[in-house]
Design an enzyme around this catalytic site. Structure first.
Site, PDB file in Angstrom:
ATOM      1  NE  ARG A 240      -5.860   3.011   2.543  1.00 29.22           N
ATOM      2  CZ  ARG A 240      -6.347   2.120   3.388  1.00 29.22           C
ATOM      3  NH1 ARG A 240      -7.599   2.202   3.762  1.00 29.22           N
ATOM      4  NH2 ARG A 240      -5.604   1.164   3.845  1.00 29.22           N
TER       5      ARG A 240
ATOM      6  CG  ASP B   3      -8.645  -3.585  -4.737  1.00 29.38           C
ATOM      7  OD1 ASP B   3      -8.251  -2.742  -3.923  1.00 29.38           O
ATOM      8  OD2 ASP B   3      -9.269  -4.602  -4.406  1.00 29.38           O
TER       9      ASP B   3
ATOM     10  NE  ARG C  27      -9.265   6.633  -5.141  1.00 34.01           N
ATOM     11  CZ  ARG C  27     -10.555   6.606  -5.458  1.00 34.01           C
ATOM     12  NH1 ARG C  27     -11.024   7.418  -6.390  1.00 34.01           N
ATOM     13  NH2 ARG C  27     -11.383   5.789  -4.850  1.00 34.01           N
TER      14      ARG C  27
ATOM     15  CE1 TYR D 212     -13.034  -7.589   1.505  1.00 36.73           C
ATOM     16  CE2 TYR D 212     -11.284  -8.768   0.372  1.00 36.73           C
ATOM     17  CZ  TYR D 212     -11.693  -7.866   1.330  1.00 36.73           C
ATOM     18  OH  TYR D 212     -10.762  -7.236   2.112  1.00 36.73           O
TER      19      TYR D 212
ATOM     20  NE  ARG E 107      -4.065  -1.754  -0.026  1.00 32.13           N
ATOM     21  CZ  ARG E 107      -5.222  -1.741   0.624  1.00 32.13           C
ATOM     22  NH1 ARG E 107      -5.523  -0.735   1.405  1.00 32.13           N
ATOM     23  NH2 ARG E 107      -6.064  -2.714   0.464  1.00 32.13           N
TER      24      ARG E 107
HETATM   25  O1  CP3 Z   1       0.463   0.232  -3.057  1.00 36.20           O
HETATM   26  C1  CP3 Z   1      -0.411  -0.625  -3.246  1.00 36.20           C
HETATM   27  O2  CP3 Z   1      -0.376  -1.707  -2.642  1.00 36.20           O
HETATM   28  C2  CP3 Z   1      -1.479  -0.275  -4.248  1.00 36.20           C
HETATM   29  C3  CP3 Z   1      -2.223  -1.324  -4.917  1.00 36.20           C
HETATM   30  C4  CP3 Z   1      -3.244  -2.076  -4.099  1.00 36.20           C
HETATM   31  C5  CP3 Z   1      -4.543  -1.600  -3.700  1.00 36.20           C
HETATM   32  N1  CP3 Z   1      -5.211  -2.641  -3.140  1.00 36.20           N
HETATM   33  C6  CP3 Z   1      -5.074  -0.241  -3.920  1.00 36.20           C
HETATM   34  C7  CP3 Z   1      -6.164   0.241  -3.025  1.00 36.20           C
HETATM   35  C8  CP3 Z   1      -3.148  -3.403  -3.685  1.00 36.20           C
HETATM   36  C9  CP3 Z   1      -1.948  -4.329  -3.818  1.00 36.20           C
HETATM   37  C10 CP3 Z   1      -4.394  -3.746  -3.097  1.00 36.20           C
HETATM   38  C11 CP3 Z   1      -4.707  -5.108  -2.645  1.00 36.20           C
HETATM   39  C12 CP3 Z   1      -5.891  -5.333  -1.810  1.00 36.20           C
HETATM   40  N2  CP3 Z   1      -7.146  -4.832  -1.965  1.00 36.20           N
HETATM   41  C13 CP3 Z   1      -5.904  -6.235  -0.733  1.00 36.20           C
HETATM   42  C14 CP3 Z   1      -4.732  -7.044  -0.280  1.00 36.20           C
HETATM   43  C15 CP3 Z   1      -3.811  -6.205   0.518  1.00 36.20           C
HETATM   44  C16 CP3 Z   1      -4.171  -6.050   1.939  1.00 36.20           C
HETATM   45  O3  CP3 Z   1      -4.332  -4.889   2.371  1.00 36.20           O
HETATM   46  O4  CP3 Z   1      -4.300  -7.060   2.640  1.00 36.20           O
HETATM   47  C17 CP3 Z   1      -7.206  -6.230  -0.190  1.00 36.20           C
HETATM   48  C18 CP3 Z   1      -7.673  -7.019   0.993  1.00 36.20           C
HETATM   49  C19 CP3 Z   1      -7.992  -5.354  -0.998  1.00 36.20           C
HETATM   50  C20 CP3 Z   1      -9.433  -5.033  -0.864  1.00 36.20           C
HETATM   51  C21 CP3 Z   1      -9.560  -3.582  -0.526  1.00 36.20           C
HETATM   52  N3  CP3 Z   1      -9.493  -2.558  -1.453  1.00 36.20           N
HETATM   53  C22 CP3 Z   1      -9.683  -2.995   0.760  1.00 36.20           C
HETATM   54  C23 CP3 Z   1      -9.811  -3.757   2.059  1.00 36.20           C
HETATM   55  C24 CP3 Z   1      -9.661  -1.592   0.569  1.00 36.20           C
HETATM   56  C25 CP3 Z   1      -9.650  -0.528   1.644  1.00 36.20           C
HETATM   57  C26 CP3 Z   1     -10.862   0.261   1.783  1.00 36.20           C
HETATM   58  C27 CP3 Z   1     -10.532   1.596   2.495  1.00 36.20           C
HETATM   59  O5  CP3 Z   1     -10.689   2.625   1.864  1.00 36.20           O
HETATM   60  O6  CP3 Z   1     -10.135   1.526   3.681  1.00 36.20           O
HETATM   61  C28 CP3 Z   1      -9.551  -1.348  -0.809  1.00 36.20           C
HETATM   62  C29 CP3 Z   1      -9.467  -0.034  -1.476  1.00 36.20           C
HETATM   63  C30 CP3 Z   1      -8.109   0.365  -1.939  1.00 36.20           C
HETATM   64  N4  CP3 Z   1      -7.335  -0.409  -2.752  1.00 36.20           N
HETATM   65  C31 CP3 Z   1      -7.425   1.584  -1.671  1.00 36.20           C
HETATM   66  C32 CP3 Z   1      -6.196   1.507  -2.370  1.00 36.20           C
HETATM   67  C33 CP3 Z   1      -5.142   2.566  -2.463  1.00 36.20           C
HETATM   68  C34 CP3 Z   1      -7.914   2.754  -0.809  1.00 36.20           C
HETATM   69  C35 CP3 Z   1      -9.179   3.389  -1.244  1.00 36.20           C
HETATM   70  C36 CP3 Z   1      -9.206   4.390  -2.369  1.00 36.20           C
HETATM   71  O7  CP3 Z   1      -8.260   5.162  -2.640  1.00 36.20           O
HETATM   72  O8  CP3 Z   1     -10.297   4.460  -2.966  1.00 36.20           O
END
Ligand code: CP3
Length: 321
Positions: A9, A54, A18, A129, A5
């Site tokens: 964020r 994602d 974004r 999910y 990540r």
């Molecule tokens: O630097 C990076 O790792 C960017 C790429 C990335 C994202 N998601 C972008 C993202 C990666 C590798 C992921 C994987 C991902 N997505 C996982 C596995 C990693 C982990 O944290 O265990 C999981 C479980 C997800 C599912 C998911 N997507 C969640 C739980 C969330 C968070 C929701 C929140 O806002 O708290 C997301 C959204 C997400 N994916 C964000 C990012 C940067 C944040 C929200 C956004 O900017 O809209």
């Protein structure tokens, strides 16, 4: 070293570009996704880039019907509940279904002088999910399906394995130089249940991608008791969260595997002197072993100050065992 990540964020420059829409829209915009992937590279000087995408992107792309809500995570309109739902999981044609991901990778490979890490969600974590319909603490419906409907569970996870394989293969074809399989929630399973219900589909993914020759990182949270199985599933690198020291983790995986981790992301909120000592503890726990990718034990949290991560990179790069 790199940070899970790192793209997103916590970075003010991320929040600035974004936009307000779904992350799915940002991922579908190759210029934006390229820029977001590059932001942490410029700022931190980490050794690898992670594709901005994602784990639910392939399921979204084949029209399963899901969104990712800010502050919540993936939510599904109609959760996966019966064998009829299998028809909603057709095979992924990565070039046709996710051309924007591959264009982002093409842009990045042309631009980067460090490796790009591609990734996919492991079948268990993606299934959680699709079955729960939203992020869960208990994985109640998922575990009930596994135990009560193993036929349906294995059909589901086999399709999700094929989705992950198609996605990862296309990422490697376009120039990703390593891949990470995210089984973030595997730690909710006992070792016996992991071995029976989650490991076979992950092993299918890792084995298929093994043919490409790129290093395969296998990651989960709360997986101290699963590290040996996660290595056996076909990992070149095993991710370790902060719950056990790297030295202990090494006793749980074959000696030819590398480890990735394992600074507790919450510690980044403490004053630098505290963070510095904890970074050193991770490095010392690795004890000079050559196979170590420094990372956090899980993703960067939104409240992390980017300046802290800059200093962590400096410290790790300056370290000599
Ligand atoms: O630097 C990076 O790792 C960017 C790429 C990335 C994202 N998601 C972008 C993202 C990666 C590798 C992921 C994987 C991902 N997505 C996982 C596995 C990693 C982990 O944290 O265990 C999981 C479980 C997800 C599912 C998911 N997507 C969640 C739980 C969330 C968070 C929701 C929140 O806002 O708290 C997301 C959204 C997400 N994916 C964000 C990012 C940067 C944040 C929200 C956004 O900017 O809209």
């Amino acid at each position: 070293m790199w940070f899970m990540r790192q793209a997103g964020r916590s970075l003010p420059e991320y929040r600035e570009i974004r936009g307000p829409g779904s992350i799915n829209d940002a991922i579908a915009n190759p210029d934006l996704a390229t820029e977001i992937t590059l932001q942490p590279i410029r700022r931190y000087g980490v050794d690898a880039a992670i594709l901005y995408s994602d784990i639910v992107t392939p399921a979204h792309a084949i029209g399963f019907g899901l969104d990712v809500l800010p502050g919540v995570g993936p939510v599904v309109e109609q959760p996966f509940r019966s064998s009829d739902d299998l028809t909603r999981l057709r095979p992924l044609d990565a070039e046709a279904d996710t051309p924007y991901v591959l264009e982002t990778i093409d842009n990045l490979v042309a631009e980067l002088d460090i490796p790009l890490i591609g990734f996919a969600g492991a079948p268990f974590t993606v299934a959680s999910y699709l079955v729960e319909g939203r992020p869960s603490r208990t994985y109640h419906n998922t575990k009930v399906m596994m135990k009560a409907r193993p036929d349906l569970w294995f059909a589901l996870t086999d399709r999700l394995a094929d989705l992950a394989i198609a996605s990862l293969q296309s990422q490697v074809d376009h120039g990703a130089e390593a891949i990470q399989l995210f089984d973030s929630w595997a730690g909710s399973l006992s070792a016996a249940d992991y071995e029976r219900y989650a490991m076979p589909s992950s092993a299918k993914v890792l084995e298929a991608i093994g043919a490409t020759g790129v290093p395969r990182i296998h990651f989960g949270v709360g997986t101290g008791e699963l590290l040996g199985l996660m290595a056996d599933a076909g990992a070149d690198v095993v991710g370790v969260d902060w719950r056990i020291p790297l030295g202990e983790a090494r006793t749980r995986v074959p000696s030819d595997r590398a480890l990735q981790g394992n600074l507790d992301p919450a510690i980044l909120g403490a004053p630098w002197e505290v963070v510095e000592a904890e970074v050193d503890k991770v490095l010392e726990s690795n004890n000079g072993h050559p196979g170590h990718i420094f990372n956090l034990g899980h993703g960067v949290t939104p409240e992390t100050e980017p300046e802290k991560l800059e200093k962590v990179v400096e410290r790790v790069h300056a370290y000599r065992p």
